[in-house]
Enzyme design. Structure first.
Site, PDB file in Angstrom:
ATOM      1  N   ASP A  69      33.556  97.769  57.402  1.00 32.21           N
ATOM      2  CA  ASP A  69      34.793  97.629  57.006  1.00 32.21           C
ATOM      3  C   ASP A  69      35.525  97.158  58.464  1.00 32.21           C
ATOM      4  OD1 ASP A  69      33.913 100.349  57.447  1.00 32.21           O
ATOM      5  OD2 ASP A  69      35.995 100.740  57.886  1.00 32.21           O
TER       6      ASP A  69
ATOM      7  N   GLN B 225      21.930 111.515  68.717  1.00 40.39           N
ATOM      8  CA  GLN B 225      21.788 110.303  69.453  1.00 40.39           C
ATOM      9  C   GLN B 225      21.168 109.216  69.027  1.00 40.39           C
ATOM     10  OE1 GLN B 225      20.505 113.727  71.473  1.00 40.39           O
ATOM     11  NE2 GLN B 225      22.756 113.726  71.520  1.00 40.39           N
TER      12      GLN B 225
ATOM     13  N   GLY C  12      28.248 101.519  54.825  1.00 36.54           N
ATOM     14  CA  GLY C  12      29.536 102.398  55.291  1.00 36.54           C
ATOM     15  C   GLY C  12      30.502 101.577  55.225  1.00 36.54           C
TER      16      GLY C  12
ATOM     17  N   ASP D 150      26.119 107.771  67.372  1.00 36.29           N
ATOM     18  CA  ASP D 150      27.547 107.488  66.960  1.00 36.29           C
ATOM     19  C   ASP D 150      27.615 106.586  65.966  1.00 36.29           C
ATOM     20  OD1 ASP D 150      28.372 109.456  68.727  1.00 36.29           O
ATOM     21  OD2 ASP D 150      28.987 107.986  70.240  1.00 36.29           O
TER      22      ASP D 150
ATOM     23  N   PRO E 169      36.283 106.226  75.632  1.00 32.77           N
ATOM     24  CA  PRO E 169      36.382 105.129  74.850  1.00 32.77           C
ATOM     25  C   PRO E 169      34.735 104.643  74.981  1.00 32.77           C
ATOM     26  CG  PRO E 169      37.425 104.659  76.902  1.00 32.77           C
ATOM     27  CD  PRO E 169      37.086 106.021  77.095  1.00 32.77           C
TER      28      PRO E 169
ATOM     29  N   LYS F 245      25.788 109.032  61.677  1.00 33.60           N
ATOM     30  CA  LYS F 245      24.499 109.877  61.098  1.00 33.60           C
ATOM     31  C   LYS F 245      25.185 111.180  60.554  1.00 33.60           C
ATOM     32  CE  LYS F 245      23.035 110.266  65.410  1.00 33.60           C
ATOM     33  NZ  LYS F 245      23.865 109.456  66.135  1.00 33.60           N
TER      34      LYS F 245
ATOM     35  N   GLY G 213      28.241 114.595  68.728  1.00 34.17           N
ATOM     36  CA  GLY G 213      29.368 114.897  67.921  1.00 34.17           C
ATOM     37  C   GLY G 213      29.244 113.908  66.749  1.00 34.17           C
ATOM     38  N   HIS G 214      29.121 114.799  65.447  1.00 34.94           N
ATOM     39  CA  HIS G 214      28.571 114.006  64.170  1.00 34.94           C
ATOM     40  C   HIS G 214      29.837 114.355  63.363  1.00 34.94           C
ATOM     41  CE1 HIS G 214      24.022 114.384  64.805  1.00 34.94           C
ATOM     42  NE2 HIS G 214      24.485 113.612  65.909  1.00 34.94           N
TER      43      HIS G 214
ATOM     44  N   LYS H 280      27.960 111.310  58.942  1.00 36.07           N
ATOM     45  CA  LYS H 280      28.387 111.143  57.589  1.00 36.07           C
ATOM     46  C   LYS H 280      27.227 110.931  56.285  1.00 36.07           C
ATOM     47  CE  LYS H 280      30.615 107.425  54.929  1.00 36.07           C
ATOM     48  NZ  LYS H 280      30.888 106.042  55.015  1.00 36.07           N
TER      49      LYS H 280
ATOM     50  N   ARG I 116       8.744 124.307  82.316  1.00 35.93           N
ATOM     51  CA  ARG I 116       8.283 125.475  81.898  1.00 35.93           C
ATOM     52  C   ARG I 116       9.191 126.584  82.643  1.00 35.93           C
ATOM     53  NH1 ARG I 116       2.518 123.796  82.797  1.00 35.93           N
ATOM     54  NH2 ARG I 116       3.816 122.764  84.506  1.00 35.93           N
TER      55      ARG I 116
ATOM     56  N   GLY J 200      36.129 112.028  74.099  1.00 34.33           N
ATOM     57  CA  GLY J 200      37.320 111.305  74.269  1.00 34.33           C
ATOM     58  C   GLY J 200      37.158 110.118  74.834  1.00 34.33           C
TER      59      GLY J 200
HETATM   60  P1  GDP Z   1      27.233 110.326  64.508  1.00 34.58           P
HETATM   61  O1  GDP Z   1      27.222 110.678  65.899  1.00 34.58           O
HETATM   62  O2  GDP Z   1      26.241 109.154  64.444  1.00 34.58           O
HETATM   63  O3  GDP Z   1      27.160 111.045  63.471  1.00 34.58           O
HETATM   64  O4  GDP Z   1      28.601 109.261  64.523  1.00 34.58           O
HETATM   65  P2  GDP Z   1      30.258 109.678  65.031  1.00 34.58           P
HETATM   66  O5  GDP Z   1      30.633 110.770  63.976  1.00 34.58           O
HETATM   67  O6  GDP Z   1      29.870 110.340  66.480  1.00 34.58           O
HETATM   68  O7  GDP Z   1      30.789 108.384  65.041  1.00 34.58           O
HETATM   69  C1  GDP Z   1      31.008 107.621  63.698  1.00 34.58           C
HETATM   70  C2  GDP Z   1      32.301 107.571  63.688  1.00 34.58           C
HETATM   71  O8  GDP Z   1      32.623 106.626  62.839  1.00 34.58           O
HETATM   72  C3  GDP Z   1      33.328 108.551  63.198  1.00 34.58           C
HETATM   73  O9  GDP Z   1      34.566 108.521  63.494  1.00 34.58           O
HETATM   74  C4  GDP Z   1      33.113 108.441  61.656  1.00 34.58           C
HETATM   75  O10 GDP Z   1      34.053 109.117  60.910  1.00 34.58           O
HETATM   76  C5  GDP Z   1      33.198 106.976  61.644  1.00 34.58           C
HETATM   77  N1  GDP Z   1      32.520 106.418  60.301  1.00 34.58           N
HETATM   78  C6  GDP Z   1      31.422 106.702  59.655  1.00 34.58           C
HETATM   79  N2  GDP Z   1      30.899 105.487  58.868  1.00 34.58           N
HETATM   80  C7  GDP Z   1      32.069 104.968  58.859  1.00 34.58           C
HETATM   81  C8  GDP Z   1      32.394 103.570  58.262  1.00 34.58           C
HETATM   82  O11 GDP Z   1      31.470 103.129  57.448  1.00 34.58           O
HETATM   83  N3  GDP Z   1      33.353 103.112  58.410  1.00 34.58           N
HETATM   84  C9  GDP Z   1      34.401 103.503  59.220  1.00 34.58           C
HETATM   85  N4  GDP Z   1      35.677 102.893  59.538  1.00 34.58           N
HETATM   86  N5  GDP Z   1      34.235 104.591  60.036  1.00 34.58           N
HETATM   87  C10 GDP Z   1      33.197 105.034  59.657  1.00 34.58           C
HETATM   88  P1  IMO Z   2      25.483 111.483  68.847  1.00 34.54           P
HETATM   89  O1  IMO Z   2      24.371 112.759  68.113  1.00 34.54           O
HETATM   90  C1  IMO Z   2      26.443 108.661  71.996  1.00 34.54           C
HETATM   91  C2  IMO Z   2      24.661 109.421  75.719  1.00 34.54           C
HETATM   92  C3  IMO Z   2      25.745 109.794  76.742  1.00 34.54           C
HETATM   93  C4  IMO Z   2      25.088 109.221  78.197  1.00 34.54           C
HETATM   94  C5  IMO Z   2      23.649 109.404  77.651  1.00 34.54           C
HETATM   95  C6  IMO Z   2      22.914 110.866  78.415  1.00 34.54           C
HETATM   96  O2  IMO Z   2      26.979 111.892  68.547  1.00 34.54           O
HETATM   97  O3  IMO Z   2      25.172 109.892  68.560  1.00 34.54           O
HETATM   98  P2  IMO Z   2      23.470 113.321  77.823  1.00 34.54           P
HETATM   99  O4  IMO Z   2      24.604 114.202  77.932  1.00 34.54           O
HETATM  100  O5  IMO Z   2      22.821 113.199  76.788  1.00 34.54           O
HETATM  101  O6  IMO Z   2      22.403 113.355  79.199  1.00 34.54           O
HETATM  102  O7  IMO Z   2      23.825 111.866  78.435  1.00 34.54           O
HETATM  103  O8  IMO Z   2      23.514 109.507  76.461  1.00 34.54           O
HETATM  104  N1  IMO Z   2      24.754 110.130  74.518  1.00 34.54           N
HETATM  105  C7  IMO Z   2      25.436 109.911  73.583  1.00 34.54           C
HETATM  106  N2  IMO Z   2      25.945 108.765  73.045  1.00 34.54           N
HETATM  107  N3  IMO Z   2      26.275 109.683  70.847  1.00 34.54           N
HETATM  108  C8  IMO Z   2      25.491 110.762  71.125  1.00 34.54           C
HETATM  109  O9  IMO Z   2      25.151 111.461  70.273  1.00 34.54           O
HETATM  110  C9  IMO Z   2      25.128 111.010  72.380  1.00 34.54           C
HETATM  111  N4  IMO Z   2      24.738 111.889  73.337  1.00 34.54           N
HETATM  112  C10 IMO Z   2      24.146 111.466  74.536  1.00 34.54           C
HETATM  113  O10 IMO Z   2      26.965 109.068  76.608  1.00 34.54           O
HETATM  114  O11 IMO Z   2      25.264 107.910  77.989  1.00 34.54           O
HETATM  115 MG    MG Z   3      28.573 111.076  67.538  1.00 34.96          MG
END
Ligand code: GDP
Ligand code: IMO
Ligand code: MG
Length: 426
Positions: free
Chosen positions: A332, A223, A412, A13, A303, A16, A40-41, A18, A142, A301
């Site tokens: 920011d 991840q 960012g 998270d 936290p 990546k 979740g991207h 963005k 396998r 969802g």
């Molecule tokens: P990813 O899994 O690495 O693609 O990241 P996620 O989308 O799960 O989480 C990143 C969160 O931060 C999302 O809600 C984005 O919209 C938000 N985000 C990304 N870059 C920035 C930034 O530079 N500033 C802020 N405030 N939010 C950002």
């Molecule tokens: P993105 O691509 C953040 C975490 C889970 C848990 C561990 C194992 O959006 O960055 P899994 O379901 O993969 O067996 O869970 O890895 N996890 C992530 N945490 N962002 C992710 O993906 C994640 N994918 C898995 O919360 O701790």
């Molecule tokens: Mg994510």
């Protein structure tokens, strides 16, 4: 033959999605390398917010061909509904290809993920319950079914029947769970297959052809490297390799074809699920970061736990992945803080640890050795060049560069597509 890897340097998270969307503007292909619907991207555009799970984050750039590589595990129902959802919003998905070698996540994987988590009780990993772990386990042992199996009903029938039977024995014998039915699953898979059939190809050929033709190819990881099965905080990890090496393997790109490795790092730390996080902030600063950064899981969802930038972990991922450039995201979020901590080591009793230990028990009771830097108390969200950032923010960037041994190339400053500083822009 220029391939760029975009990978998370922390616990996922990092933003990546963005960054991939932004860099895809100058690329012709984006290949997703690993993970499954646990990812979740988020890409936030003028046309709304897109939350991608399996589809590469280049999909919003109409000229980009998107590829789901062999290293991804695919829940077919999720993929089809994601593609349909994008099409309903007017996104062109006709350039998508899907690896015939990618493994499938099936309903019994999800059920086993849930049951195994329950059995771990207080030691649960906190998985996303998407079945990724059991699917990758089947791949390694396998037993896996792959996308190529879907295309041949008789082959699918034979292999699926064996797996459903074997999994039902485990579900009943180990967990006392009711069996899963073969026929409805088989029929559902056949129906869903028709939707993706035209997209299924040997993607390693497509990717290699593009590289040989000198195209700009982006490899997008899911991840983060601290969730890596080998070098992450095992067992609190995911079941794939969200690393530069894993990116090559999952996408079908050779290491010698990689021109740059962009490590995406948040300006602080977050993690979802269990596992150690010595720099965690359990106070109001942690809550402030959570609220300002909207730190709740994209799909689940949940936290996210928040903490100071963990330079011990980040330095490890930067070094092990040969990060050539840093994307420092969400700075920011820190705009309102008077001072900002960087964790430069872990203290355990009298001992000081400056690497991430294999045995996590060594981190029991660890406290962070923090270096504090002055905040900038200024809104950075409108900055579009480094020159527009306050001096203290630039000092923070420099502190991170020193620790990670790589330059900050992108910053960012907000969730919108445009809220990104590219160092090359003066
Ligand atoms: P990813 O899994 O690495 O693609 O990241 P996620 O989308 O799960 O989480 C990143 C969160 O931060 C999302 O809600 C984005 O919209 C938000 N985000 C990304 N870059 C920035 C930034 O530079 N500033 C802020 N405030 N939010 C950002
Ligand atoms: P993105 O691509 C953040 C975490 C889970 C848990 C561990 C194992 O959006 O960055 P899994 O379901 O993969 O067996 O869970 O890895 N996890 C992530 N945490 N962002 C992710 O993906 C994640 N994918 C898995 O919360 O701790
Ligand atoms: Mg994510």
């Amino acid at each position: 033959m220029p391939a760029t890897i975009i990978m998370g340097g922390q616990w996922g998270d990092e933003g990546k999605g963005k960054l991939t969307d932004a860099l895809a503007a100058n690329a012709t292909m984006v290949v997703r390398a690993n993970g499954g619907s646990n990812a979740g991207h988020t890409v936030q555009t003028r046309n709304g917010t897109f939350k991608l799970r399996l589809v590469p984050s280049g999909i919003l750039n109409p000229h980009v061909r998107c590829v789901i590589g062999a290293g991804v595990v695919i829940d077919l129902g999720t993929l089809v509904s994601e593609l349909r959802g994008l099409q309903d919003r007017g996104i062109d998905t006709s350039g998508m290809t899907i690896s015939d070698r990618a493994h499938l996540v099936l309903p019994f994987h999800k059920r086993l993920d849930e049951l195994e988590e329950k059995r771990r009780e207080q030691d649960e990993i906190g998985t996303t319950l998407n079945g990724n772990g059991p699917a990758y386990a089947d791949k390694a042992s396998r037993h896996g079914l792959r996308v190529c199996d879907l295309l041949r009903p008789e082959i699918l029938r034979r292999k699926l029947a064996i797996e459903v039977d074997a999994k039902n024995q485990t579900l009943a014998g180990v967990f006392g769970d009711p069996p899963l039915e073969f026929q409805p699953l088989y029929e559902e898979l056949l129906e869903l297959t028709e939707f993706i059939r035209p997209m299924v190809v040997p993607t390693e050929v497509v990717v290699q052809d593009a590289l040989q033709a000198g195209e700009q190819v982006i490899v997008e990881c899911a991840q983060g490297a601290m969730l890596d099965i080998d070098y992450g905080t095992y067992p609190y990890v995911t079941s794939s390799s969200p690393t530069a090496a894993g990116a090559c393997q999952g996408a079908g790109v050779a290491p010698s074809q990689v021109e740059s490795v962009i490590g995406v790092y948040k300006a602080y730390s977050t993690r979802v699920g269990g596992g150690p996080m010595p720099a965690e902030l359990l106070d109001e600063t942690g809550e402030l970061i959570r609220v300002r950064g909207r730190e709740w899981g994209v799909n689940t969802g949940r936290p996210r736990r928040t903490g100071w930038f963990d330079a011990v972990a980040a330095r490890q991922t930067s070094r092990l992945n040969g990060v050539t450039g840093i994307a420092l995201t969400l700075i920011d979020v820190l705009d309102v803080l008077e001072e900002i901590g960087i964790c430069d080591g872990y203290r355990v009793g009298e001992r000081s640890i400056s690497h991430v230990p294999a045995l996590l028990d060594e981190l029991d009771g660890a406290t962070p050795a923090l270096t504090f830097m002055p905040g900038w108390s200024e809104d950075t969200s409108a900055a579009r060049s480094l020159a527009e950032l306050p001096p203290n923010a630039l000092a923070y960037l420099a502190a991170i560069e020193t620790r990670l041994g790589a330059p900050v190339q992108y910053v960012g400053v907000g969730p919108d597509r445009e809220q990104l500083i590219d160092r090359r822009q003066k």
